[in-house]
Design an enzyme around this catalytic site. Structure first.
Site, PDB file in Angstrom:
ATOM      1  N   CYS A  10       0.863  -1.186   0.000  1.00 13.81           N
ATOM      2  CA  CYS A  10       0.000   0.000   0.000  1.00 13.81           C
ATOM      3  C   CYS A  10       0.896   1.231   0.000  1.00 13.81           C
ATOM      4  CB  CYS A  10      -0.987  -0.021   1.164  1.00 13.81           C
ATOM      5  SG  CYS A  10      -0.222   0.004   2.811  1.00 13.81           S
ATOM      6  N   ASN A  13       2.270   1.434   4.373  1.00  9.85           N
ATOM      7  CA  ASN A  13       2.583   0.158   5.039  1.00  9.85           C
ATOM      8  C   ASN A  13       2.294   0.199   6.550  1.00  9.85           C
ATOM      9  OD1 ASN A  13       5.445  -2.075   5.514  1.00  9.85           O
ATOM     10  ND2 ASN A  13       3.349  -2.612   5.050  1.00  9.85           N
ATOM     11  N   CYS A  15      -1.459   0.786   7.437  1.00  7.98           N
ATOM     12  CA  CYS A  15      -2.898   0.502   7.568  1.00  7.98           C
ATOM     13  C   CYS A  15      -3.326  -0.752   6.796  1.00  7.98           C
ATOM     14  CB  CYS A  15      -3.731   1.699   7.092  1.00  7.98           C
ATOM     15  SG  CYS A  15      -3.440   3.225   8.027  1.00  7.98           S
ATOM     16  N   ARG A  16      -3.390  -0.647   5.449  1.00  2.00           N
ATOM     17  CA  ARG A  16      -4.006  -1.704   4.650  1.00  2.00           C
ATOM     18  C   ARG A  16      -3.112  -2.913   4.426  1.00  2.00           C
ATOM     19  NH1 ARG A  16      -5.300   2.111  -0.227  1.00  2.00           N
ATOM     20  NH2 ARG A  16      -3.311   2.888   0.574  1.00  2.00           N
ATOM     21  N   SER A  17      -1.874  -2.705   3.957  1.00  2.00           N
ATOM     22  CA  SER A  17      -1.052  -3.887   3.624  1.00  2.00           C
ATOM     23  C   SER A  17      -0.629  -4.685   4.859  1.00  2.00           C
ATOM     24  CB  SER A  17       0.141  -3.529   2.721  1.00  2.00           C
ATOM     25  OG  SER A  17       1.038  -2.647   3.336  1.00  2.00           O
ATOM     26  N   ASP A 127      -8.537   3.925   1.564  1.00  2.00           N
ATOM     27  CA  ASP A 127      -7.439   4.139   2.506  1.00  2.00           C
ATOM     28  C   ASP A 127      -7.984   4.658   3.840  1.00  2.00           C
ATOM     29  OD1 ASP A 127      -5.167   4.743   3.893  1.00  2.00           O
ATOM     30  OD2 ASP A 127      -4.140   5.599   2.159  1.00  2.00           O
TER      31      ASP A 127
HETATM   32  P1  4NP Z   1      -1.797   2.796   4.095  1.00  2.00           P
HETATM   33  O1  4NP Z   1      -2.379   4.187   4.641  1.00  2.00           O
HETATM   34  O2  4NP Z   1      -1.230   3.088   2.716  1.00  2.00           O
HETATM   35  O3  4NP Z   1      -2.982   1.906   4.040  1.00  2.00           O
HETATM   36  O4  4NP Z   1      -0.745   2.360   5.089  1.00  2.00           O
HETATM   37  C1  4NP Z   1      -1.612   5.360   4.680  1.00  2.00           C
HETATM   38  C2  4NP Z   1      -0.761   5.583   5.728  1.00  2.00           C
HETATM   39  C3  4NP Z   1      -0.035   6.750   5.785  1.00  2.00           C
HETATM   40  C4  4NP Z   1      -0.159   7.688   4.776  1.00  2.00           C
HETATM   41  C5  4NP Z   1      -0.998   7.460   3.721  1.00  2.00           C
HETATM   42  C6  4NP Z   1      -1.728   6.290   3.668  1.00  2.00           C
HETATM   43  N1  4NP Z   1       0.566   8.903   4.852  1.00  2.00           N
HETATM   44  O5  4NP Z   1       0.398   9.735   3.944  1.00  2.00           O
HETATM   45  O6  4NP Z   1       1.341   9.097   5.792  1.00  2.00           O
END
Ligand code: 4NP
Length: 159
Positions: A10, A13, A15-17, A127
């Site tokens: 994702c 790294n 939340c989702r992955s 997200d």
């Molecule tokens: P993820 O979510 O891609 O599912 O881990 C996010 C976590 C952090 C950020 C964006 C998306 N960020 O911009 O910091």
């Protein structure tokens, strides 16, 4: 015996992955296949490198009794393209970034997570870093990981 290697990717790294990594790991262990399948996750961005999963992801995993000990965010590297059989992108933007990072010569097959659940007609796992809705993501991740396990079982059977 050679393992089938699956990497979830994702943006951050956190939340989702990592949620997909933990859920898939748990399903693979329940199927008795942990010695046949290797699982990891990574982010295309570097903002959260070294951090554990986001509190929202941890809360959902805790609620479902799924472990995430020792999981820390890392950034996808060009070498990942040659080290995995399957790279699973959580959304279309992740997929574009993955292809950019690993380049055209990568041996890994790159798919979008929601292509595992085509009947839903949804392209992306939303997200939760922005939506705050981790429950919705857990439901999609759990359903998709069930499909993914069937797919990987077929690959293992094909040799
Ligand atoms: P993820 O979510 O891609 O599912 O881990 C996010 C976590 C952090 C950020 C964006 C998306 N960020 O911009 O910091």
């Amino acid at each position: 015996m050679k393992k089938y290697r699956v990497l979830f990717v994702c943006l951050g790294n956190i939340c989702r992955s990592p949620m997909a990594e933990a859920v898939f790991r748990s399903r693979v262990a329940a199927a008795g296949l942990d010695d046949r399948i290797e699982i990891d996750s990574a982010g295309t961005g570097d903002w959260h490198v070294g951090k554990p999963p986001h509190e929202g992801t941890r809360r959902l995993l805790d609620r479902h009794g799924i472990g995430y000990d020792g999981m820390r965010a890392r950034q996808l590297a060009p070498e990942d393209g040659g080290q995995w059989d399957l790279i699973v992108a959580m959304d279309a933007s992740n997929e574009r970034n993955i292809r950019q990072i690993v380049g055209g010569s990568a041996s890994a097959e790159v798919i979008r997570f929601m292509s595992l659940l085509p009947e839903r007609g949804v392209t992306d796992v939303p997200d939760p870093y922005y939506t705050g809705n981790f429950e919705e993501v857990y439901e999609m991740v759990d359903a998709g990981c069930e499909r993914l396990l069937e797919r990987v079982k077929d690959r293992l059977a094909d040799g």
